[in-house]
Design a protein around this motif. Sequence first.
Motif, PDB file in Angstrom:
ATOM      1  N   LEU A 201       0.892  -1.121  -0.086  1.00  4.89           N
ATOM      2  CA  LEU A 201       0.083  -0.005  -0.016  1.00  4.89           C
ATOM      3  C   LEU A 201       0.983   1.231  -0.022  1.00  4.89           C
ATOM      4  O   LEU A 201       0.540   2.176  -0.579  1.00  4.89           O
ATOM      5  CB  LEU A 201      -0.916  -0.091   1.214  1.00  4.89           C
ATOM      6  CG  LEU A 201      -2.069  -1.242   1.157  1.00  4.89           C
ATOM      7  CD1 LEU A 201      -2.895  -1.170   2.559  1.00  4.89           C
ATOM      8  CD2 LEU A 201      -2.980  -0.858  -0.147  1.00  4.89           C
ATOM      9  N   SER A 202       1.983   1.015   0.948  1.00  9.81           N
ATOM     10  CA  SER A 202       2.778   2.525   0.858  1.00  9.81           C
ATOM     11  C   SER A 202       3.534   2.792  -0.625  1.00  9.81           C
ATOM     12  O   SER A 202       3.718   3.768  -0.969  1.00  9.81           O
ATOM     13  CB  SER A 202       3.782   2.434   1.932  1.00  9.81           C
ATOM     14  OG  SER A 202       4.757   1.465   1.610  1.00  9.81           O
ATOM     15  N   PHE A 203       3.950   1.697  -1.067  1.00  5.86           N
ATOM     16  CA  PHE A 203       4.685   1.716  -2.428  1.00  5.86           C
ATOM     17  C   PHE A 203       3.759   2.203  -3.435  1.00  5.86           C
ATOM     18  O   PHE A 203       4.070   2.915  -4.351  1.00  5.86           O
ATOM     19  CB  PHE A 203       5.390   0.356  -2.781  1.00  5.86           C
ATOM     20  CG  PHE A 203       6.659   0.698  -3.670  1.00  5.86           C
ATOM     21  CD1 PHE A 203       7.905   0.969  -3.465  1.00  5.86           C
ATOM     22  CD2 PHE A 203       6.443   0.603  -5.126  1.00  5.86           C
ATOM     23  CE1 PHE A 203       8.948   1.233  -4.274  1.00  5.86           C
ATOM     24  CE2 PHE A 203       7.421   0.803  -5.938  1.00  5.86           C
ATOM     25  CZ  PHE A 203       8.534   0.928  -5.653  1.00  5.86           C
ATOM     26  N   LEU A 204       2.376   1.688  -3.303  1.00  6.22           N
ATOM     27  CA  LEU A 204       1.376   1.931  -4.286  1.00  6.22           C
ATOM     28  C   LEU A 204       1.023   3.460  -4.128  1.00  6.22           C
ATOM     29  O   LEU A 204       1.069   4.133  -5.324  1.00  6.22           O
ATOM     30  CB  LEU A 204       0.132   1.244  -4.021  1.00  6.22           C
ATOM     31  CG  LEU A 204      -1.057   1.435  -4.939  1.00  6.22           C
ATOM     32  CD1 LEU A 204      -0.712   0.736  -6.204  1.00  6.22           C
ATOM     33  CD2 LEU A 204      -2.328   0.492  -4.402  1.00  6.22           C
ATOM     34  N   ASP A 205       1.211   4.116  -3.063  1.00  5.09           N
ATOM     35  CA  ASP A 205       0.839   5.285  -2.954  1.00  5.09           C
ATOM     36  C   ASP A 205       1.862   6.384  -3.424  1.00  5.09           C
ATOM     37  O   ASP A 205       1.820   7.459  -3.681  1.00  5.09           O
ATOM     38  CB  ASP A 205       0.201   5.753  -1.549  1.00  5.09           C
ATOM     39  CG  ASP A 205      -1.042   5.022  -1.154  1.00  5.09           C
ATOM     40  OD1 ASP A 205      -1.854   4.803  -2.061  1.00  5.09           O
ATOM     41  OD2 ASP A 205      -1.179   4.612   0.094  1.00  5.09           O
TER      42      ASP A 205
ATOM     43  N   LEU B 299      -0.080   4.263  13.470  1.00  4.72           N
ATOM     44  CA  LEU B 299      -0.128   5.571  13.009  1.00  4.72           C
ATOM     45  C   LEU B 299       0.463   6.025  11.716  1.00  4.72           C
ATOM     46  O   LEU B 299      -0.110   6.863  11.088  1.00  4.72           O
ATOM     47  CB  LEU B 299       0.393   6.353  14.193  1.00  4.72           C
ATOM     48  CG  LEU B 299      -0.231   6.281  15.571  1.00  4.72           C
ATOM     49  CD1 LEU B 299       0.648   7.058  16.641  1.00  4.72           C
ATOM     50  CD2 LEU B 299      -1.694   6.857  15.263  1.00  4.72           C
ATOM     51  N   CYS B 300       1.474   5.426  11.438  1.00  7.02           N
ATOM     52  CA  CYS B 300       2.180   5.584   9.991  1.00  7.02           C
ATOM     53  C   CYS B 300       1.610   5.279   8.824  1.00  7.02           C
ATOM     54  O   CYS B 300       1.089   6.241   7.959  1.00  7.02           O
ATOM     55  CB  CYS B 300       3.266   4.735  10.023  1.00  7.02           C
ATOM     56  SG  CYS B 300       4.706   5.229  11.068  1.00  7.02           S
ATOM     57  N   VAL B 301       0.752   3.997   8.949  1.00  7.53           N
ATOM     58  CA  VAL B 301      -0.251   3.557   8.062  1.00  7.53           C
ATOM     59  C   VAL B 301      -1.378   4.604   7.853  1.00  7.53           C
ATOM     60  O   VAL B 301      -1.842   5.052   6.780  1.00  7.53           O
ATOM     61  CB  VAL B 301      -0.856   2.286   8.319  1.00  7.53           C
ATOM     62  CG1 VAL B 301      -1.674   1.787   7.171  1.00  7.53           C
ATOM     63  CG2 VAL B 301       0.315   1.412   8.193  1.00  7.53           C
ATOM     64  N   LEU B 302      -2.040   4.961   8.871  1.00  6.79           N
ATOM     65  CA  LEU B 302      -3.040   5.905   8.908  1.00  6.79           C
ATOM     66  C   LEU B 302      -2.621   7.240   8.268  1.00  6.79           C
ATOM     67  O   LEU B 302      -3.405   7.994   7.661  1.00  6.79           O
ATOM     68  CB  LEU B 302      -3.604   6.110  10.236  1.00  6.79           C
ATOM     69  CG  LEU B 302      -4.796   7.323  10.407  1.00  6.79           C
ATOM     70  CD1 LEU B 302      -5.916   6.881   9.832  1.00  6.79           C
ATOM     71  CD2 LEU B 302      -4.994   7.517  12.039  1.00  6.79           C
ATOM     72  N   GLY B 303      -1.400   7.656   8.597  1.00  8.35           N
ATOM     73  CA  GLY B 303      -1.076   9.005   8.090  1.00  8.35           C
ATOM     74  C   GLY B 303      -0.879   9.011   6.543  1.00  8.35           C
ATOM     75  O   GLY B 303      -1.160  10.048   5.938  1.00  8.35           O
ATOM     76  N   TRP B 304      -0.069   7.924   6.084  1.00  6.88           N
ATOM     77  CA  TRP B 304       0.096   8.049   4.614  1.00  6.88           C
ATOM     78  C   TRP B 304      -1.248   7.886   3.799  1.00  6.88           C
ATOM     79  O   TRP B 304      -1.424   8.174   2.742  1.00  6.88           O
ATOM     80  CB  TRP B 304       1.193   7.153   4.192  1.00  6.88           C
ATOM     81  CG  TRP B 304       0.872   5.587   4.013  1.00  6.88           C
ATOM     82  CD1 TRP B 304       0.126   4.982   2.833  1.00  6.88           C
ATOM     83  CD2 TRP B 304       1.546   4.615   4.810  1.00  6.88           C
ATOM     84  NE1 TRP B 304      -0.105   3.746   3.018  1.00  6.88           N
ATOM     85  CE2 TRP B 304       0.889   3.461   3.809  1.00  6.88           C
ATOM     86  CE3 TRP B 304       2.271   4.338   5.626  1.00  6.88           C
ATOM     87  CZ2 TRP B 304       1.156   1.954   4.266  1.00  6.88           C
ATOM     88  CZ3 TRP B 304       2.673   3.092   5.943  1.00  6.88           C
ATOM     89  CH2 TRP B 304       2.056   2.090   5.544  1.00  6.88           C
ATOM     90  N   GLY B 305      -2.227   6.812   4.367  1.00  4.60           N
ATOM     91  CA  GLY B 305      -3.423   6.782   3.738  1.00  4.60           C
ATOM     92  C   GLY B 305      -4.095   8.162   3.693  1.00  4.60           C
ATOM     93  O   GLY B 305      -4.894   8.345   2.718  1.00  4.60           O
ATOM     94  N   LEU B 306      -4.135   8.930   4.710  1.00 11.30           N
ATOM     95  CA  LEU B 306      -4.888  10.191   4.332  1.00 11.30           C
ATOM     96  C   LEU B 306      -4.474  11.035   3.666  1.00 11.30           C
ATOM     97  O   LEU B 306      -4.801  11.740   2.699  1.00 11.30           O
ATOM     98  CB  LEU B 306      -4.908  10.744   5.931  1.00 11.30           C
ATOM     99  CG  LEU B 306      -5.794   9.992   7.079  1.00 11.30           C
ATOM    100  CD1 LEU B 306      -5.921  10.730   8.501  1.00 11.30           C
ATOM    101  CD2 LEU B 306      -7.234  10.091   6.411  1.00 11.30           C
ATOM    102  N   VAL B 307      -2.764  11.262   3.541  1.00  5.34           N
ATOM    103  CA  VAL B 307      -2.287  12.058   2.917  1.00  5.34           C
ATOM    104  C   VAL B 307      -2.330  11.762   1.257  1.00  5.34           C
ATOM    105  O   VAL B 307      -2.730  12.409   0.320  1.00  5.34           O
ATOM    106  CB  VAL B 307      -0.803  12.242   3.083  1.00  5.34           C
ATOM    107  CG1 VAL B 307       0.138  13.168   2.130  1.00  5.34           C
ATOM    108  CG2 VAL B 307      -0.543  12.774   4.564  1.00  5.34           C
ATOM    109  N   ALA B 308      -2.320  10.295   1.203  1.00  8.10           N
ATOM    110  CA  ALA B 308      -2.459  10.058  -0.473  1.00  8.10           C
ATOM    111  C   ALA B 308      -3.670  10.199  -0.979  1.00  8.10           C
ATOM    112  O   ALA B 308      -3.899  10.378  -2.138  1.00  8.10           O
ATOM    113  CB  ALA B 308      -1.959   8.341  -0.422  1.00  8.10           C
TER     114      ALA B 308
ATOM    115  N   VAL C  30       7.224  12.097   4.645  1.00  7.41           N
ATOM    116  CA  VAL C  30       7.665  12.140   5.939  1.00  7.41           C
ATOM    117  C   VAL C  30       6.822  10.683   6.706  1.00  7.41           C
ATOM    118  O   VAL C  30       7.462   9.849   7.479  1.00  7.41           O
ATOM    119  CB  VAL C  30       6.823  13.095   6.947  1.00  7.41           C
ATOM    120  CG1 VAL C  30       6.911  13.113   8.332  1.00  7.41           C
ATOM    121  CG2 VAL C  30       7.495  14.515   6.534  1.00  7.41           C
ATOM    122  N   THR C  31       5.569  10.542   6.221  1.00  7.68           N
ATOM    123  CA  THR C  31       4.643   9.426   6.829  1.00  7.68           C
ATOM    124  C   THR C  31       5.398   8.031   6.547  1.00  7.68           C
ATOM    125  O   THR C  31       5.387   7.124   7.271  1.00  7.68           O
ATOM    126  CB  THR C  31       3.243   9.394   6.353  1.00  7.68           C
ATOM    127  OG1 THR C  31       3.195   9.519   4.929  1.00  7.68           O
ATOM    128  CG2 THR C  31       2.748  10.574   7.070  1.00  7.68           C
TER     129      THR C  31
END
Length: 599
Positions: free
Chosen positions: A122-126, A181-190, A211-212
């Motif tokens: 999910l992080s690399f996708l975003d 918290l990291c997952v929530l952070g990048w999900g919102l920003v993405a 950052v996230t």
Amino acid sequence: MTSSRAGPTGTTSSPFGSGSSSDEFLYTPASDRSEEDGPSSRAARPTAGALRVQTDFSNEDDRLGSSDDDIDDGYDSYDDDIRPSSSRDSQDLRKYTPREEQQVVKRFDRKLVPFLALLYLLSFLDRSNIGNAKIAGLEEDLQLSSSQYEWLLTAFYITYILFEWMTLMYRLVPPHIYIALCVLGWGLVASFQSLASSFGALVFLRATLGVTEAAFGPGVPFYLSLFYKREELAFRNGLFISAAPLASSFASSLAWVIVRFSSEGPIAPWRTLFLVEGFPSVIVAVFAWLWIPDSPGTARFLDPRQRMIAQLRMEDISSSAKGHRTSSRRRDGSFNWVEVRKTLADPKSYITAFMFFSCNVAFSSMPVFLPTIIADMGYTSLQSQALSAPPYLLAFLTVLLTAYYSDRHRTRSPFLIAHALLSATAYLTLALTGHYHASIAKPLQTTIRYLSLYPAIAGFFSAITLIITWSMDNRDAQEGKGASVALLNLIGQCGPLLGTRLYPASQGPWYVKGMGVCAGCMVLVAGLAGLLRGMLKTENRRRGKQGMNKGGDVEEEAFELERRGGGEESEVLIFGEARRRGRFRSRGDGGVLDEGYIL
């Protein structure tokens, strides 16, 4: 002794100090963060005698096959006054068989690693879907120049580098809280990227996304090193990192679907893409909070005995010739800054970091430029989205196979050098094809260029996996591993600052310069890997000679430790097979060092 559950004997391991008194061998069962223990449950807890483990294990298979529901609640909570009644009892508590250990490892393989791989996917996708968004209308709608698009890519990595120090937060904050918290952070920003209406807004969101994600991804290999031994780590890191090419393949396929079905809709396809690929992370963050264990002894998907085994197997097994336990972990649990300073002063740490830098030049540039590169071969936007997926699927399989055989043969450098040179050759082919395109027929040009993408991508993804694992292989302390990963990323993530600027529109459609730079960087990776292998090999020989001069015969030392039992018995039993095969090396202080540094 009696017990309601049988537990097999076999290999032992001790996380406790040296000595033979029963007080030294207190085993405190790990908490699973359950809040259900009330007064009634306390009254139902077994006595000290009930916690003793039976030493007649005739029903081993039945116990091994038990489900998570069949749990003796006596292990579920901390109780300082529960101790084994004798030194012999404490040894029984610490004994476990290789089969039990394998079951614990398999449980982590099935429950922990796939979930972390999902998070990384999910992080690399975003992170990388901006490449798909570019050819889906982002550039036209926001009227971005080629330079502005490069800044969108660079902004992410600037903050990604500046916040690499957050890798150490895995040691300071409970991982189930920190990762969630990291997952929530990048999900919102993405997801918020779908609302951007200007270059300024989007560049701010990309910087925040950096950052996230810096807080999460670089520290996961260190986090996995808390659950797996070094000879097990490459394959598990491979499973984790292989989510990156899988994410790229998935992003291309999903982008193809989104562009095809939303081109006539009320929302621009690139906005739909950011929203559809970003918001799932917000939902998954809830599951991360509930599922991620803080340590091997707190994994809720293990039964109580498995938690004990998971914790014991990861304790430091090195010992001196006198049987004194040496451990880089402080007894009071405080952060060990000595190990951090030792890692920062080690030249080998910087060689690995510069390998990572060179490899990241290719690793960071290709995923975000591949749709554009393929489109410049003469394909339509829709065709480019579809053709971007197959190279990543091959890379996914290659990473897994490479990591598996690297662990099996307990070596990193041969696989790393081979993949780096393979990728360099593919990039060089791309550069030469572009340089001499005038003398090559158009269909042949396209075929050569597209097929060369496969080994180029598979090569740098596999190399990244091995570099990250190798950086931690030869660090015992958690703080040393964390500092190694932090330094690796602090230097290595500067590579994308170069990589994200290798393919400007002015260099299209051949991008000879960019392909040539990536080829040179992958050759440098191979050269640095060879240098590091030579340094480690020399150090192994030196330490081996010192150990033989000081400690004499390693076999005698191993048998002496086995005879003593107690805190150091595990070292002989766990590595008994290696000792029988003559694979032990001597440590400089006369102790046993299992195979020295991994080459």
